[in-house]
Design an enzyme around this catalytic site. Sequence first.
Site, mmCIF file in Angstrom:
data_model
loop_
_atom_site.group_PDB
_atom_site.id
_atom_site.type_symbol
_atom_site.label_atom_id
_atom_site.label_comp_id
_atom_site.label_asym_id
_atom_site.label_seq_id
_atom_site.Cartn_x
_atom_site.Cartn_y
_atom_site.Cartn_z
ATOM 1 N N GLU A 46 16.081 15.812 37.790
ATOM 2 C CA GLU A 46 17.136 16.586 37.138
ATOM 3 C C GLU A 46 17.254 17.966 37.774
ATOM 4 O OE1 GLU A 46 13.261 16.998 35.097
ATOM 5 O OE2 GLU A 46 14.537 15.258 35.454
ATOM 6 N N ALA A 149 -2.518 -16.953 42.689
ATOM 7 C CA ALA A 149 -1.495 -17.908 43.108
ATOM 8 C C ALA A 149 -2.044 -19.288 42.784
ATOM 9 C CB ALA A 149 -1.205 -17.774 44.601
ATOM 10 N N SER A 163 -6.851 -23.146 50.507
ATOM 11 C CA SER A 163 -5.912 -22.483 49.592
ATOM 12 C C SER A 163 -4.665 -21.952 50.290
ATOM 13 C CB SER A 163 -6.611 -21.326 48.873
ATOM 14 O OG SER A 163 -7.050 -20.347 49.802
ATOM 15 N N TRP A 165 -1.224 -22.627 52.230
ATOM 16 C CA TRP A 165 -0.815 -21.642 51.232
ATOM 17 C C TRP A 165 -0.341 -22.410 50.000
ATOM 18 C CZ3 TRP A 165 -2.091 -16.798 52.190
ATOM 19 C CH2 TRP A 165 -2.188 -16.367 53.511
ATOM 20 N N ARG A 179 1.360 -4.792 46.641
ATOM 21 C CA ARG A 179 0.312 -4.090 47.391
ATOM 22 C C ARG A 179 0.784 -2.685 47.774
ATOM 23 N NH1 ARG A 179 -2.478 -7.947 51.994
ATOM 24 N NH2 ARG A 179 -3.371 -9.557 50.634
ATOM 25 N N THR A 191 -14.817 -13.258 48.617
ATOM 26 C CA THR A 191 -13.493 -13.378 49.231
ATOM 27 C C THR A 191 -13.473 -12.744 50.613
ATOM 28 O OG1 THR A 191 -12.367 -13.413 47.090
ATOM 29 C CG2 THR A 191 -11.065 -12.740 48.986
ATOM 30 N N ASP A 195 -12.614 -15.211 53.638
ATOM 31 C CA ASP A 195 -11.242 -15.133 54.137
ATOM 32 C C ASP A 195 -10.994 -14.010 55.135
ATOM 33 O OD1 ASP A 195 -10.753 -17.222 52.397
ATOM 34 O OD2 ASP A 195 -9.900 -15.952 50.829
ATOM 35 N N LEU A 199 -5.831 -6.912 53.808
ATOM 36 C CA LEU A 199 -5.612 -6.088 52.616
ATOM 37 C C LEU A 199 -4.676 -4.911 52.875
ATOM 38 C CD1 LEU A 199 -9.210 -6.055 51.065
ATOM 39 C CD2 LEU A 199 -7.350 -7.665 50.667
ATOM 40 N N LEU A 298 -14.913 -12.800 40.677
ATOM 41 C CA LEU A 298 -14.651 -11.402 40.359
ATOM 42 C C LEU A 298 -13.671 -11.261 39.208
ATOM 43 C CD1 LEU A 298 -14.785 -8.364 40.848
ATOM 44 C CD2 LEU A 298 -13.063 -8.652 42.658
#
Length: 377
Positions: A46, A149, A163, A165, A179, A191, A195, A199, A298
């Site tokens: 404003e 997912a 996994s 996808w 993210r 993880t 994997d 990140l 986790l």
Amino acid sequence: MKAALEEAKKGWGDTHPQAMIGAVLVEKGEIVARAHIDRPGMNGPEVQIIQSLGRKPASDASLFVTLEPGPSSNRLEKGVNTIVEAGVKHVFIGASDPVPEHENKGADALKAAEIQVERRILIEDCQDLNLIFNHAARHQTPLLSAKSATTLDGKIACRTGESKWITGEIARQDVMGWRRLFPAIGVGAGTLVEDDPRLTSRIEGKDEWCGVRFVMDGLLRTAMERFLPSIYTDEFRDNTIVVTTDAAGTGYIRRLESEGVNVWVLPAENMKVPIVDFRKKCYDVGINGIYFEGGSKLTSELLHNRELDYHFNYRAPILLGDDKAKPVYRGLRIEKLSQALRLDSPRHESFGDDQLMRGFLSYPTRLDVDETVFSNE
């Protein structure tokens, strides 16, 4: 107000620990000025609008703003005074100040100056825009969220661990957007070892972006690997923080620190990172939201300890029907539907063939946990 919301979203992920706020000024039915916050410490939109206009608003001017000028957003006095001095006579407000004792202070101050105020315009969308800021402002603790997912039957991987996808590219691009919003992303040690994720937020047409990257690793098992995970050695490694306990070996701490990785050592009664202490430290250093992409272990532990505030569940139209496939959550003992956890204020979206349901977790009074589930891991 839709235009003000779109303006506010231009600050997506850049305003922490402040809110995203947008505003538009309308004269004779046309938008004549727009403004938003795109970094902390800026004047409210404003104030920006009145300064950029370079003149007094027309007598019929209306201001639309997504968040009430209030104490929580540090805009109460300056924002209200700017509106009053500019002679704006009609103000539309989306969401109120998120702290209950602050709610309506800005609106009431405008009304006291004989300005017409209308509130709760697209309120759900305006509140959702700042789900991280609102939670931190109300509770003085960061918002802990988790993303999953899953298949239709709630599995995150086949029995073999495969996994990639489950969901399609469109849904995965939406994840990149979240993210980019959250100031920090978190994973567990398992993880990271399995994997080796990057990140970061990778959105087409934009530079790769990296916020704070947390690794929850009570024994520093990730530092025991012969070859360190890539987030400990890449160009963003100084954004990485490994959260461990005083049971971890000092030699492994030194190894990580020698690579430029930050390490938080939290006292713990066992080998698990104390989430309550982790939350407090995050809030103390100005991190008001963490987006966990950890595996079942986790996220289930966060759930068991009632420390998970928000859940993003992407669901693909595939079915495994395999008891040994990996579930997204485990370890609870639910005997009645009344004991189930629910999502409050759920939001639904579709991304190609996939669906997203997200919302705040509501915990039952009683939450029974099977302590043997993780005893052998």
